[in-house]
Design an enzyme around this catalytic site. Structure first.
Site: not given
Length: 317
Positions: A161, A256, A286
């Protein structure tokens, strides 16, 4: 929301368990407390055969906390190959403990040292503070100035991320530096653009666990000045070219809003002549990789990550 995405039993369980940890209010302190509690919930005990050490890197009158995981076996003659791990959390959350479920087993599965960076967080420290901390750690690793027993020619940078964002930015910033280069990059559902790439940004704008609005909020805390949003250190996809970057493994989740950031990055790397591969986690959301010890599809993504990193490190022998 979850039923709209027709989540598998694995992902529904992950979403339901994650929902147990909600901040008591919208303060930063409560957000961090809830996130840390969620991370602890998903983190198993340290695997047998691993050693954990904490270190501090002095930089410009302050210190960057670091955590090193390594096998308890004898160190290789040239030093440990190393995974420099940059944690996720929207540049606002997380730290040395938050991603142990991902980082610690890499040391065992890749027969490597894994160095986790506790970079400065927003909004107290805005862009480029987090990036500069990661760069400072890489500069230390290049000469092993903390005497960690690292093989400086065998370092892969990895992150999830926001950590994937920092890892890609680090690759861009260091590609022309003298000395041993990074020998690979492993990005897990990375954020690579100031505005998430279409069509996933719209198709999955309200996806479970990370929405497009969530990403806009995190970006506003980390980089409140819009004039910085085209800086490749913040948005690696804004770089004019991606030539000369190390081999890449990019894992993305189907549901996502950031999915197409990773896909676009792989496409551009391949077009520039770099070695790159993508793992698309179908039906995943995610943040799913913290669930890998419990689910077959997330475990498959984790195994792909391990295989890719081990290959990158082995290629340098």
């Amino acid at each position: 929301m979850a039923s709209f995405y027709q989540l598998s039993a694995e992902m529904q369980s992950f979403v339901n368990q994650s929902a147990l940890f909600q901040p008591a209010d919208d303060s930063l302190a409560e957000m961090r407390a809830a996130y840390d509690a969620q991370c602890r919930y998903f983190t198993p005990a340290l695997p047998d055969g691993l050693q954990r050490e904490d270190h501090m890197l002095p930089v410009a009158g302050r210190h960057i906390p670091l955590r090193l995981y390594r096998p308890t076996a004898a160190r290789p003659p040239a030093g440990w190959p190393c995974v420099l791990y940059l944690h996720g959390g929207g540049w606002m959350l997380g730290g040395l403990d938050s991603h142990a479920v991902i980082a610690a087993p890499l040391a065992q599965n890749c027969a490597a040292a894994v160095l986790v960076v506790d970079y400065r967080l927003a909004p107290e420290h805005v862009f480029p503070a987090a990036f500069e901390d990661c760069l400072a750690v890489w500069d230390m690793l290049r000469v092993d100035s903390l005497e960690l027993g690292i093989d400086t020619a065998r370092v892969v940078v990895a992150g999830d991320s926001a950590g994937g964002n920092l890892a890609a930015a680090l690759c861009l910033a260091t590609r022309s530096r003298e000395g041993p280069p990074l020998c690979g990059q492993a990005l897990i559902y990375p954020a690579l653009a100031a505005v998430p790439t279409e069509p996933a940004a719209s198709e999955h704008a309200d996806a479970p666990l990370l929405s497009r609005d969530d990403m806009a909020y995190y970006l506003a805390q980390y980089a409140p000045d819009p004039a910085m949003h085209a800086d490749p250190r913040l948005a690696p996809l804004a770089a004019a070219n991606l030539q000369g970057l190390p081999p890449a493994f990019v894992a993305v989740a189907e549901y996502d809003p950031l999915r197409d950031d990773g896909l676009r990055y792989v496409q551009r790397l391949l077009a520039s002549g770099a070695v790159a591969e993508c793992h698309l986690g179908r039906g995943l959301v995610h943040g799913c990789l913290r669930f890998w010890p419990q689910g077959p599809e997330t475990a498959r993504m984790y195994r792909a990550l391990v295989t890719a990193i081990a290959h990158m490190l082995a290629d340098q022998t």
